[in-house]
Each structure stands twice: as C-alpha cells, then as structure tokens.
Design a protein around this motif. Structure first.
Motif, PDB file in Angstrom:
ATOM      1  N   VAL A 438       0.862  -1.183   0.000  1.00  0.00           N
ATOM      2  CA  VAL A 438       0.000   0.000   0.000  1.00  0.00           C
ATOM      3  C   VAL A 438       0.901   1.236   0.000  1.00  0.00           C
ATOM      4  O   VAL A 438       1.675   1.448   0.935  1.00  0.00           O
ATOM      5  N   PHE A 500      -4.419  -6.160   0.256  1.00  0.00           N
ATOM      6  CA  PHE A 500      -4.334  -4.813  -0.308  1.00  0.00           C
ATOM      7  C   PHE A 500      -5.711  -4.176  -0.424  1.00  0.00           C
ATOM      8  O   PHE A 500      -5.920  -3.026  -0.033  1.00  0.00           O
ATOM      9  N   MET A 504      -7.129  -0.691   1.400  1.00  0.00           N
ATOM     10  CA  MET A 504      -7.513   0.488   0.626  1.00  0.00           C
ATOM     11  C   MET A 504      -8.974   0.864   0.894  1.00  0.00           C
ATOM     12  O   MET A 504      -9.305   2.056   1.010  1.00  0.00           O
TER      13      MET A 504
END
Length: 543
Positions: A438, A500, A504
């Motif tokens: 990230v 991920f 996010m």
C-alpha cells in the motif's frame, strides 16, 4: 501503422476520462453504497471472466501514478443515469421485504387507532395525529438499517397482487373498495407527515454552540465571554486570540475570529469597516471585469470543470444544492482560478470554499444551516458572504498553492514526509502497509489535497480549522501531524486487514460520520504532541 493503432487505442482507453467524468467518491461526506441494496446495480448480462488475482503494479513516477489513478473526488459516470439505473435494478426482494414491513407496521398502528378512537379518520383530533406522526417517525428510523435513503424516505411506489413493484399509483391495478379505503387511509397518513429533507448524521453541522442543542455549560459561557472581551477592544491582541482559538471558537464569534486570524481583517477595530467595504467592492469589480469571459475559448475548459464539480460539493447537505449557492461558488472559484494562472482551478479546491461559506452564513442567521434557504437573506448579506468567503479562501490557498501547481509538488513532499513520520511513530503500521504494498500516495494524496475534508464531516472540519488558523502555518505544516495522528488513530483496524483491497477500502472509508468536537480535540492534541517531538528535530524521523 502501429503508431496509428496506438493512438486509436489511446483515445479509446481515455474516452471516459475527459473533464466531467464522474466516479464513486467515498469518505465521511460521501458514504459508500449499501452493498445489500446495490448488489444488483450492474445490469444482467455476460460478464467477463475475472482476471487472475495479483498485486497492483507500482507506478514509477508521480505522473504515471496520476495517469492510472481515478480522481479521488469524482462520483460516478453520470448522476442521472446512476439514479435511473438504481431505480430500475434495486434488489427486488429487499425492496419488497422492506415495503411489506412498512405496510404491516402501518396496519397495526391503524388497528390500534381504531380501537382507541372509533370515529372516522378525517375526524381525528390534532393530538392523536401528532402522536401517530411521532410513532411513524420512530418506526421509519428503526427500518433505516434495512433500507437505503431512497427507499426509506422517497419510496412512493406500491406492490401489486403479483408482487411486482409499481412505480406510481396510476400503474396500480384497480382493487376492491376495501383496498381503496386502505389506500385512502395510507395516502392521508402519508400527507400528514412533515415534508422536509432528511439530513444524515454525517451532514449535520450542529456542535455544542449551535442552536437546537442543550444550553452552554458554565465553562463554555466563560470562554465565550473571554472571546467577546478580547474582540471588544480597540486593538485585538492576535496572539491572545490564537491561544483562545486553538481549543475551538464559539459559533457566535467564529466569523469575526476567522477573518482576523486569516489576515483578512486588521487588528484595529476602527479600520475594519473600511477594509471590508474596500475588499468587497474589489471582489465585485473582479466579477464585472472577468466573469463574462468564462465562455471564452481560453477559459471555457476551466469554467466547465468548475460547473461540473460544484454539484458534487457536499451533496448530502441541501444548502449546497441550492442554485443561488452554486452560482456563488462558481463565481468564487472562477475568479480565483484566472487570478492564479500558475495553478488555475484544480479539483478539490471547490471543497475549501464550504467551511468559510457556512461560517459566514452563521453571521446572519440563528437557525440550523443545513436546510436554510439563502434566498431569504437580503441581497447585501449574500454579497458580503460571497466576498468574505473569496478573500479568506484566497488567504488559505496562498499558503499551500504549491499543492495545486503543475505535478502538485507540495502534496508529493507532504506525502513523503508523512511516510517518514509514520515509520518512526508506529513502525508496525508502516511495515504492515509495506508488506501489502500500500503506497501512501494512494490514500494520503486526498488527505493533503482536500485537507481531510473527504474524511471528516463538515462540522468536524470547521472545528479543525479553528485550530489550523490559530496555529502558525496550520494548513501547510501542522496538517502533516494531524494526518499522522489520524492514520495511527486507526492502527487496530489497519493491522486487522490482511490484503491490499481491504486496506484500501478501509483507508478510503474511515468510519468518522459519528465524530464530533471531542474526537477532533483528541486528534489535535495527539498532533500537537507529534509536532512538539518532531517539528524542530527532523532528523528524529529521518532514517
């Protein structure tokens, strides 16, 4: 030939990226769709086979990252098309279940009313009707968890005998007299409910000093008296005003305090009225000189982008959807853009007008601002609000203009500084995000570009800006430490995410809609601690 093919492919790939393309925007002021209700939004049809899961490719340069990343503030492809598609493709089972529950609750209530009062429906007294309305409101609130705002507050359809959703009464089949009587009773009850926009919690701007809340405590009243005494003098001590304002400014004196802290007004009380008149005349002189050029060839792209972005500004608050307010914002942003050609207008600047506008509206009203009709204000008051908002926004942007020049170098530097700072203050969070690849730029770009306005309700932004204006270089320097404290505030939730996508989604939809002044004060206190530890010793967080 191959070059021609590449060009054609380029334009085909970027056809949807011209100014005005709208994509979903998530955050405190723009909550994500309810996944239950919007699971079937995509029209039925053959779907492409899912791509092989893999980690996203890293961008090697900022320009490359910018070219492959959607605008953080865009909302969708087309608001009207999205709403129409949602109306046609809502999960019919959820809608039917919700509608049946509403009908069942209303039927039970009607039976109770008949037992209590056998008289005809139109002859009920006002007290019974008021009590019934209150119960209806409570029942609708309880069902809010199961329905979207469109269903719970704007559902005007009905269900026919086959369970089909009927959009209007004209499409409903003709039923028996008993059904007609029930429909008449339901229609009467619907008309008896108050017709006012429902403001979600995230869009409410009430704090401890606004109307409609409990009376001020003794401590709050004492702070207000200190502000009034300080501002009543012939020359305001700006240093003392900053000290008082750091912990929040009472709503009653916030307009004058913001004008003084931003440098828009002088400390000398005798000069203030002349300065206000001169600056307001100067702003409307700009309007007369430049605003008619908005449709010129070299300005029309700027004006078009502004015109597209304005309706997206705080879409949950009715105040900002009024035509007169949107026209005010268009003038403010267009005049600022053509007077600052080094940056011009950049998406996100439109958000920075809203706190000033709300605060200066409070200078003329006492009631809640969310539903306030600005057309009820005198024309002179509206002109004053517009000019004051323009000059104070200009003062703010003067300190962070490198955030909006070509390639936005100011934001790049701040995101890099945020990464270094977090790596020192919370190594676990930093390594966790590194492990799942990230990049800080992927979520913190919006934090810097919009000054956390997409992450916090507007009421919290106004409280945050009290401190920013009291703090030296608050918007340009102190904001970095606020972002660091804000990120670490969610360390538990961050460490629980194991991929991920999960990280996010979390970082772009942090649950702050219930935040108020208390949470913002804790955040600011932690940011001040970080600043005290690292601001004058940058080597502490540089490896």
């Amino acid at each position: 030939m191959s070059s021609d093919g590449n060009k054609k492919q380029f334009w085909k790939r970027n056809a949807a990226k011209v100014p005005g393309s709208i994509q979903h925007v998530y955050g405190a002021q723009h909550p994500p769709f309810d996944p239950l209700l919007h699971a079937n939004l995509i029209k039925a049809g053959p779907r492409p086979s899912p791509a092989t899961p893999g980690k996203p490719k890293k961008a090697t340069t900022f320009q490359e990252f910018e070219s492959i990343t959607s605008d953080a503030w865009d909302v969708g492809d087309d608001d009207d098309e999205l709403l129409a598609m949602a109306a046609q493709n809502l999960n019919i089972e959820v809608v039917m279940e919700t509608a049946n529950k509403v009908i069942e609750n209303h039927s039970k209530l009607q039976e109770r009313q008949k037992l209590d009062d056998p008289a005809e429906l139109p002859q009920r007294d006002d007290d019974v009707q008021d009590e019934e309305e209150a119960v209806d409101d409570d029942e609708e609130d309880e069902e809010g968890d199961l329905t979207s705002p469109e269903v719970s507050f704007s559902f005007q359809g009905s269900l026919d005998t086959e369970g089909r959703l009927v959009k209007s009464h004209s499409e409903a089949p003709i039923g028996s007299p008993k059904d007609a009587a029930g429909e008449h009773a339901a229609l009467y009850r619907q008309r008896s409910l108050p017709h006012r926009p429902v403001i979600p919690l995230v869009a409410r701007m009430a704090d401890q000093n606004t109307s409609g809340t409990p009376a001020m405590t003794e401590r709050e009243a004492s702070r207000l008296d200190k502000f009034k005494q300080l501002l009543a003098g012939p020359n305001t001590d700006l240093e003392e005003l900053r000290k008082l304002s750091w912990s929040g400014i009472p709503r009653q004196v916030r307009p004058i305090a913001w004008k003084l802290l931003s440098g828009y007004l002088p400390a000398n009380a005798e000069r203030r009225e002349n300065v206000l008149q001169r600056k307001r005349q100067e702003y409307f002189g700009f309007i007369q000189q430049y605003y008619d050029s908005r449709n010129d060839e070299h300005h029309q792209d700027t004006y078009r982008q502004i015109h597209i972005d304005i309706p997206r500004t705080n879409p949950l608050i009715p105040l900002f959807q009024q035509a007169s307010v949107q026209e005010i914002f268009e003038r403010i942003l267009f005049i600022w853009a053509i007077r600052h050609p080094a940056s011009g207008y950049v998406q996100g600047i439109n958000d920075l007008v809203t706190p000033f506008f709300v605060v200066y509206v409070f200078e003329y009203i006492e009631e809640e601002v969310e539903n306030f009709d600005v057309s009820s204000l005198q024309e002179e008051a509206l002109r004053n609000i517009e000019a004051d908002s323009f000059w104070c926004m200009s003062k703010l942007l003067d300190g962070i203009q490198d955030n909006y020049t070509f390639a936005q170098p100011g934001i790049q530097r701040k995101v890099k500084a945020l990464e270094e700072l977090v790596s020192r203050i919370d190594e676990s969070v930093h390594h966790h995000m590194q492990h799942y690849e990230v990049e800080y730029l992927q979520f913190a770009f919006r934090w810097m570009n919009n000054l956390l306005m997409r992450e916090l309700p507007l009421r919290c932004t106004i409280r945050l800006w009290d401190t920013y204006q009291a703090e030296p270089e608050g918007f340009s320097h102190f904001h970095l430490y606020v972002c660091a404290a804000f990120l670490v505030r969610w360390r538990k939730e961050i460490l629980e995410e194991r991929d991920f996508q999960g990280l996010m989604i979390l970082l772009q939809n942090l649950p702050t809609m219930h935040w108020g002044n208390e949470e913002v004060s804790v955040l600011l206190a932690e940011a001040y601690r970080l600043k005290f530890a690292f601001a004058d010793a940058p080597n502490h967080y540089k490896r």
